[in-house]
Design a protein around this motif. Structure first.
Motif, PDB file in Angstrom:
ATOM      1  N   ASP A   1      41.080  42.584  39.566  1.00  0.00           N
ATOM      2  CA  ASP A   1      40.049  41.726  40.501  1.00  0.00           C
ATOM      3  C   ASP A   1      39.527  40.510  39.676  1.00  0.00           C
ATOM      4  O   ASP A   1      39.261  39.361  40.447  1.00  0.00           O
ATOM      5  CB  ASP A   1      38.908  42.805  40.943  1.00  0.00           C
ATOM      6  CG  ASP A   1      39.280  44.004  41.876  1.00  0.00           C
ATOM      7  OD1 ASP A   1      40.346  43.575  42.385  1.00  0.00           O
ATOM      8  OD2 ASP A   1      38.572  44.891  41.854  1.00  0.00           O
ATOM      9  N   LYS A   2      39.362  40.636  38.412  1.00  0.00           N
ATOM     10  CA  LYS A   2      38.780  39.245  37.749  1.00  0.00           C
ATOM     11  C   LYS A   2      39.707  38.186  37.874  1.00  0.00           C
ATOM     12  O   LYS A   2      39.523  37.042  38.126  1.00  0.00           O
ATOM     13  CB  LYS A   2      38.594  39.637  36.213  1.00  0.00           C
ATOM     14  CG  LYS A   2      37.987  38.656  35.567  1.00  0.00           C
ATOM     15  CD  LYS A   2      38.025  39.082  34.054  1.00  0.00           C
ATOM     16  CE  LYS A   2      37.365  37.925  33.274  1.00  0.00           C
ATOM     17  NZ  LYS A   2      36.982  38.196  31.640  1.00  0.00           N
ATOM     18  N   PHE A   3      40.989  38.358  37.621  1.00  0.00           N
ATOM     19  CA  PHE A   3      42.161  37.290  37.846  1.00  0.00           C
ATOM     20  C   PHE A   3      42.143  36.800  38.987  1.00  0.00           C
ATOM     21  O   PHE A   3      42.306  35.635  39.383  1.00  0.00           O
ATOM     22  CB  PHE A   3      43.358  37.951  37.205  1.00  0.00           C
ATOM     23  CG  PHE A   3      44.590  36.962  37.504  1.00  0.00           C
ATOM     24  CD1 PHE A   3      44.686  35.644  36.609  1.00  0.00           C
ATOM     25  CD2 PHE A   3      45.534  37.240  38.415  1.00  0.00           C
ATOM     26  CE1 PHE A   3      45.629  34.840  36.785  1.00  0.00           C
ATOM     27  CE2 PHE A   3      46.841  36.243  38.590  1.00  0.00           C
ATOM     28  CZ  PHE A   3      46.465  35.245  37.739  1.00  0.00           C
ATOM     29  N   ARG A   4      42.391  37.768  40.208  1.00  0.00           N
ATOM     30  CA  ARG A   4      42.239  37.222  41.565  1.00  0.00           C
ATOM     31  C   ARG A   4      40.948  36.318  42.062  1.00  0.00           C
ATOM     32  O   ARG A   4      41.026  35.369  42.801  1.00  0.00           O
ATOM     33  CB  ARG A   4      42.309  38.497  42.549  1.00  0.00           C
ATOM     34  CG  ARG A   4      43.411  39.232  42.485  1.00  0.00           C
ATOM     35  CD  ARG A   4      43.792  40.425  43.659  1.00  0.00           C
ATOM     36  NE  ARG A   4      44.826  41.223  43.424  1.00  0.00           N
ATOM     37  CZ  ARG A   4      44.809  42.185  42.893  1.00  0.00           C
ATOM     38  NH1 ARG A   4      43.693  42.899  42.435  1.00  0.00           N
ATOM     39  NH2 ARG A   4      46.036  43.060  42.955  1.00  0.00           N
ATOM     40  N   MET A   5      39.876  36.741  41.380  1.00  0.00           N
ATOM     41  CA  MET A   5      38.604  36.090  41.570  1.00  0.00           C
ATOM     42  C   MET A   5      38.883  34.378  40.952  1.00  0.00           C
ATOM     43  O   MET A   5      38.444  33.593  41.485  1.00  0.00           O
ATOM     44  CB  MET A   5      37.415  36.613  41.044  1.00  0.00           C
ATOM     45  CG  MET A   5      35.969  35.872  41.301  1.00  0.00           C
ATOM     46  SD  MET A   5      34.764  36.751  40.640  1.00  0.00           S
ATOM     47  CE  MET A   5      34.729  38.272  41.468  1.00  0.00           C
ATOM     48  N   ALA A   6      39.396  34.407  39.828  1.00  0.00           N
ATOM     49  CA  ALA A   6      39.395  33.174  39.076  1.00  0.00           C
ATOM     50  C   ALA A   6      40.598  32.470  40.142  1.00  0.00           C
ATOM     51  O   ALA A   6      40.324  31.161  40.000  1.00  0.00           O
ATOM     52  CB  ALA A   6      40.167  33.596  37.658  1.00  0.00           C
ATOM     53  N   GLN A   7      41.383  32.944  40.394  1.00  0.00           N
ATOM     54  CA  GLN A   7      42.435  32.268  41.178  1.00  0.00           C
ATOM     55  C   GLN A   7      41.932  31.558  42.375  1.00  0.00           C
ATOM     56  O   GLN A   7      42.142  30.357  42.714  1.00  0.00           O
ATOM     57  CB  GLN A   7      43.435  32.889  41.669  1.00  0.00           C
ATOM     58  CG  GLN A   7      44.544  33.604  40.773  1.00  0.00           C
ATOM     59  CD  GLN A   7      45.687  34.398  41.299  1.00  0.00           C
ATOM     60  OE1 GLN A   7      45.569  35.538  41.837  1.00  0.00           O
ATOM     61  NE2 GLN A   7      46.952  33.807  41.121  1.00  0.00           N
ATOM     62  N   ARG A   8      40.917  32.240  43.251  1.00  0.00           N
ATOM     63  CA  ARG A   8      40.195  31.729  44.456  1.00  0.00           C
ATOM     64  C   ARG A   8      39.407  30.885  43.703  1.00  0.00           C
ATOM     65  O   ARG A   8      39.191  29.606  44.582  1.00  0.00           O
ATOM     66  CB  ARG A   8      39.620  32.976  44.949  1.00  0.00           C
ATOM     67  CG  ARG A   8      40.354  34.160  45.682  1.00  0.00           C
ATOM     68  CD  ARG A   8      39.577  34.882  46.559  1.00  0.00           C
ATOM     69  NE  ARG A   8      38.412  35.635  45.974  1.00  0.00           N
ATOM     70  CZ  ARG A   8      38.424  36.917  45.518  1.00  0.00           C
ATOM     71  NH1 ARG A   8      39.874  37.460  45.304  1.00  0.00           N
ATOM     72  NH2 ARG A   8      37.773  37.362  44.740  1.00  0.00           N
ATOM     73  N   LYS A   9      38.460  30.671  42.773  1.00  0.00           N
ATOM     74  CA  LYS A   9      37.599  30.034  42.287  1.00  0.00           C
ATOM     75  C   LYS A   9      38.271  28.421  41.878  1.00  0.00           C
ATOM     76  O   LYS A   9      37.762  27.437  42.337  1.00  0.00           O
ATOM     77  CB  LYS A   9      36.716  30.425  41.138  1.00  0.00           C
ATOM     78  CG  LYS A   9      35.689  31.306  41.589  1.00  0.00           C
ATOM     79  CD  LYS A   9      34.878  31.830  40.194  1.00  0.00           C
ATOM     80  CE  LYS A   9      33.850  32.676  40.883  1.00  0.00           C
ATOM     81  NZ  LYS A   9      32.822  33.294  39.632  1.00  0.00           N
TER      82      LYS A   9
ATOM     83  N   HIS B   1      35.955  36.804  51.164  1.00  0.00           N
ATOM     84  CA  HIS B   1      35.732  36.862  49.620  1.00  0.00           C
ATOM     85  C   HIS B   1      34.344  35.928  49.652  1.00  0.00           C
ATOM     86  O   HIS B   1      33.942  34.806  50.219  1.00  0.00           O
ATOM     87  CB  HIS B   1      36.560  36.085  48.680  1.00  0.00           C
ATOM     88  CG  HIS B   1      37.956  36.780  48.740  1.00  0.00           C
ATOM     89  ND1 HIS B   1      38.098  38.007  48.258  1.00  0.00           N
ATOM     90  CD2 HIS B   1      39.229  36.426  49.303  1.00  0.00           C
ATOM     91  CE1 HIS B   1      39.342  38.398  48.430  1.00  0.00           C
ATOM     92  NE2 HIS B   1      39.969  37.415  49.104  1.00  0.00           N
ATOM     93  N   PRO B   2      33.420  36.276  48.772  1.00  0.00           N
ATOM     94  CA  PRO B   2      31.945  35.670  48.643  1.00  0.00           C
ATOM     95  C   PRO B   2      32.160  34.149  47.851  1.00  0.00           C
ATOM     96  O   PRO B   2      30.982  33.689  48.046  1.00  0.00           O
ATOM     97  CB  PRO B   2      31.511  36.706  47.748  1.00  0.00           C
ATOM     98  CG  PRO B   2      32.359  37.432  46.964  1.00  0.00           C
ATOM     99  CD  PRO B   2      33.614  37.626  47.772  1.00  0.00           C
ATOM    100  N   GLU B   3      33.323  33.797  47.372  1.00  0.00           N
ATOM    101  CA  GLU B   3      33.148  32.698  46.819  1.00  0.00           C
ATOM    102  C   GLU B   3      33.027  31.362  47.910  1.00  0.00           C
ATOM    103  O   GLU B   3      33.424  31.663  49.214  1.00  0.00           O
ATOM    104  CB  GLU B   3      34.497  32.283  46.036  1.00  0.00           C
ATOM    105  CG  GLU B   3      34.730  33.197  44.892  1.00  0.00           C
ATOM    106  CD  GLU B   3      35.291  34.270  45.052  1.00  0.00           C
ATOM    107  OE1 GLU B   3      35.058  35.360  44.309  1.00  0.00           O
ATOM    108  OE2 GLU B   3      35.947  34.699  46.326  1.00  0.00           O
TER     109      GLU B   3
END
Length: 329
Positions: A192-200, A301-303
């Motif tokens: 999940d950390k990697f997917r969040m980094a991709q979105r950001k 996603h919350p971003e």
């Protein structure tokens, strides 16, 4: 010199071409430089500001520094408007296009500036202002000249350009390469950390690109010898379904409780024709869901979405095997 650089010809081969041209061109003064070496040196020192890419470090991940390469939005638009065929054909105002077919007068919607949206937005402008419609489109592709690596180029065109002109290569401009993070191992890739980094990173690139028009400023460009005041708006973003989900920051349909692109309808109610209330997936609804902690239930996603700060951002049109779907930004 462009051909010599493109096909990576040696200086001696280039000099032979120059000699051949000068011998048989029958020109009193040759337009070519004296040698290939001189020409290459000229190209290397020639600086055209609106053609240059900027570099912005966005993220360091697994010892790799990711740099975003992009062109300034305003200068990219200016580079398009400097092309004479575009400058001359650019449409400045709404047109109520009609045709008579089989004896019946029909409204035509073949161009953006024929649409009700254009008419509505134009009516809110001040005297002397004109809409400049931006079209963005992107897709992940393989960049052969970069060693079979994957890239995410984004292009810009203008909705004020008639379709027949906009389909020509010179009516499209590369505006940047959106970054694609790469994981060194499968464990990281599935985290999940990697997917969040991709979105950001994706949204950070978009924010950098769109920053000049966040406040919706008046912009002035030269059109057919006159200085015209434009208000920029993003009317269409063309992408496939996967890209559209990235732009809107929503879950992929396969894992979404609410897979509809435009409305907040649960998966179980997609075929329910008796629904009395359907909530559109608007920016305000998405912000409210995130602020109230309901982002998972709404499959978003919350971003932050880079488009939420822009005055004109109503929809994305997604081309998926000929099927067009409207997305709210």
């Amino acid at each position: 010199m462009e051909i010599i650089n493109k096909y990576r010809l040696s200086n001696s081969a280039g000099d032979a071409i120059i000699t051949f041209f000068n011998k048989f061109s029958n020109l009193d003064i040759s337009p070519l430089l004296l040698s290939t070496k001189t020409g290459k040196e000229f190209l290397n020192v020639t600086i055209v500001p609106y053609m240059m890419f900027k570099e912005v470090p966005v993220k360091s991940f697994q010892n790799v520094e990711y740099v975003f390469y992009y062109r300034l939005l305003i200068k990219t638009i200016k580079s398009l408007l400097m092309i004479d065929s575009i400058n001359q054909s650019l449409v400045l105002q709404y047109e109520d296009k009609k045709e008579v077919r089989n004896g019946v007068e029909c409204r035509i919607f073949g161009e953006q500036y024929y649409s009700n949206w254009w008419k509505r937005e134009e009516s809110d402008l001040l005297l002397g202002q004109y809409l400049l419609s931006l079209i963005l489109y992107s897709d992940v592709t393989t960049l052969d000249h970069m060693g079979k690596s994957f890239g995410h180029p984004m292009f810009l065109s203008l909705g004020n350009i008639p379709n027949h002109q906009r389909n020509k290569p010179e009516s499209k401009a590369l505006i940047g390469y959106l970054l694609i993070l790469k994981a060194m191992d499968s464990k990281t890739k599935n985290s999940d950390k990697f997917r969040m980094a991709q979105r950001k990173v994706f949204q950070k690139c978009l924010s950098t690109l769109l920053e000049p028009i966040i406040e919706g400023p008046e912009l002035h460009f030269v059109m057919r010898g006159d200085i015209i005041t434009f208000i920029l708006c993003i009317f269409i973003i063309i992408a496939d379904m996967v890209e559209a989900d990235k732009f809107t920051n929503v879950y992929q349909p396969s894992c979404s409780r609410r897979p509809c692109a435009k409305y907040l309808v649960s998966r179980d109610d997609l075929n329910n024709t008796n629904l009395m209330e359907i909530i559109p997936r608007t920016p305000d609804a998405m912000k409210q869901a995130i602020n109230s902690g309901e982002d998972k239930d709404y499959s978003i996603h919350p971003e932050k979405n880079a488009f939420w700060k822009i005055r004109y951002s109503e929809l994305i049109l997604v081309s998926e095997i000929g099927l067009w779907t409207a997305y709210y930004l």
